[in-house]
Scaffold this motif. Structure first.
Motif, short mmCIF file in Angstrom:
data_model
loop_
_atom_site.label_atom_id
_atom_site.label_comp_id
_atom_site.label_asym_id
_atom_site.label_seq_id
_atom_site.Cartn_x
_atom_site.Cartn_y
_atom_site.Cartn_z
N PHE A 50 -5.44 1.29 -7.30
CA PHE A 50 -5.38 1.38 -5.84
C PHE A 50 -4.05 0.91 -5.29
N SER A 51 -3.48 -0.11 -5.87
CA SER A 51 -2.24 -0.68 -5.36
C SER A 51 -1.04 0.25 -5.52
N ASN A 52 -1.20 1.35 -6.22
CA ASN A 52 -0.13 2.34 -6.35
C ASN A 52 -0.10 3.35 -5.22
N TYR A 53 -1.06 3.23 -4.30
CA TYR A 53 -1.24 4.26 -3.28
C TYR A 53 -0.97 3.73 -1.87
N ALA A 54 -0.15 4.48 -1.13
CA ALA A 54 -0.07 4.26 0.30
C ALA A 54 -1.31 4.87 0.94
N MET A 55 -1.79 4.24 2.01
CA MET A 55 -3.05 4.65 2.61
C MET A 55 -2.89 4.93 4.10
N GLY A 56 -3.76 5.78 4.61
CA GLY A 56 -3.73 6.07 6.03
C GLY A 56 -5.12 6.35 6.57
N ARG A 76 1.85 0.45 0.25
CA ARG A 76 1.16 -0.01 -0.95
C ARG A 76 0.98 -1.52 -0.95
N SER A 77 2.01 -2.21 -0.56
CA SER A 77 1.97 -3.67 -0.60
C SER A 77 1.17 -4.27 0.55
N GLY A 78 1.00 -3.50 1.62
CA GLY A 78 0.34 -4.01 2.81
C GLY A 78 1.30 -4.69 3.77
N ASP A 79 2.57 -4.76 3.39
CA ASP A 79 3.54 -5.47 4.23
C ASP A 79 3.96 -4.65 5.46
N ASN A 80 3.89 -3.35 5.33
CA ASN A 80 4.33 -2.47 6.43
C ASN A 80 3.17 -1.64 6.94
N ASN A 119 -6.27 -5.04 -2.10
CA ASN A 119 -6.03 -4.33 -3.36
C ASN A 119 -6.97 -4.79 -4.47
N ALA A 120 -7.45 -6.01 -4.37
CA ALA A 120 -8.40 -6.50 -5.38
C ALA A 120 -9.76 -5.82 -5.25
N LYS A 121 -10.07 -5.33 -4.04
CA LYS A 121 -11.36 -4.67 -3.81
C LYS A 121 -11.21 -3.16 -3.68
N ASN A 122 -9.98 -2.65 -3.91
CA ASN A 122 -9.74 -1.20 -3.81
C ASN A 122 -10.18 -0.64 -2.46
N THR A 123 -9.93 -1.38 -1.41
CA THR A 123 -10.46 -1.01 -0.10
C THR A 123 -9.39 -1.13 0.97
N ALA A 141 -7.04 8.52 3.81
CA ALA A 141 -6.17 9.35 2.99
C ALA A 141 -5.31 8.47 2.10
N ALA A 142 -4.89 9.04 0.97
CA ALA A 142 -4.11 8.27 0.01
C ALA A 142 -3.06 9.16 -0.64
N ASN A 143 -1.94 8.56 -1.00
CA ASN A 143 -0.96 9.24 -1.84
C ASN A 143 -0.22 8.21 -2.67
N ARG A 144 0.01 8.57 -3.92
CA ARG A 144 0.70 7.68 -4.83
C ARG A 144 2.18 7.63 -4.48
N LEU A 145 2.71 6.42 -4.46
CA LEU A 145 4.13 6.23 -4.18
C LEU A 145 4.70 5.23 -5.16
N TYR A 146 5.99 5.36 -5.46
CA TYR A 146 6.66 4.37 -6.29
C TYR A 146 7.23 3.23 -5.45
N ASP A 147 7.54 3.56 -4.20
CA ASP A 147 8.09 2.53 -3.30
C ASP A 147 6.96 1.75 -2.66
N GLY A 148 7.01 0.44 -2.76
CA GLY A 148 5.92 -0.38 -2.24
C GLY A 148 5.92 -0.55 -0.75
N GLY A 149 7.03 -0.24 -0.08
CA GLY A 149 7.13 -0.53 1.34
C GLY A 149 7.04 0.66 2.26
N THR A 150 6.93 1.85 1.70
CA THR A 150 6.93 3.06 2.53
C THR A 150 5.58 3.31 3.16
#
Length: 127
Positions: A29-35, A53-57, A74-78, A97-106
């Protein structure tokens, strides 16, 4: 492949609150940006809020600012959408919605940026 399941929708009076949840399965789950998006009858599906991904932005549509909060565990995949001070115009089907991203802040803002979608949950706000 990642599967998304939303919950938490329902009928609420204007001024009330709801918390939507979206549980992801199938990948890290932590590899995915969410919306969170919503679609009202006769209207285009549009972003409400998004989180990196990180939740910072985070990002909020103007209609959601100061009323909605997106967060993720991210620990609960939610990913969550806390919605306060709801208005009748918030009535719509809400999609995760989800998409895999390599950048953690996008943060991804367009529906075309996302590859995976949940089935949606109905939110109805009565006046």
């Amino acid at each position: 492949q990642v599967q998304l399941v939303e919950s938490g929708g329902g009928l609420v009076q204007a001024g009330g609150s709801l918390r939507l949840s979206c549980v992801a399965s199938g990948r890290t789950f932590s590899n995915y940006a969410m919306g969170w998006f919503r679609q009202a009858p006769g209207k285009e599906r549009a972003v409400v809020a998004a989180i990196s991904r990180s939740g910072d932005n985070t990002y909020y549509d103007d209609s959601a600012k100061s009323r909605f909060t997106i967060s993720r565990d991210n620990a609960k995949n939610t990913v969550y959408l806390q919605m306060n001070s709801l208005k009748p115009e918030d009535t719509a089907v809400y999609y995760c919605a989800a998409n895999r991203l390599y950048d953690g802040g996008t943060v991804l803002l367009q529906k075309y940026d996302y590859n995976y979608w949940g089935q949606g949950t109905q939110v109805t706000v009565s006046s």
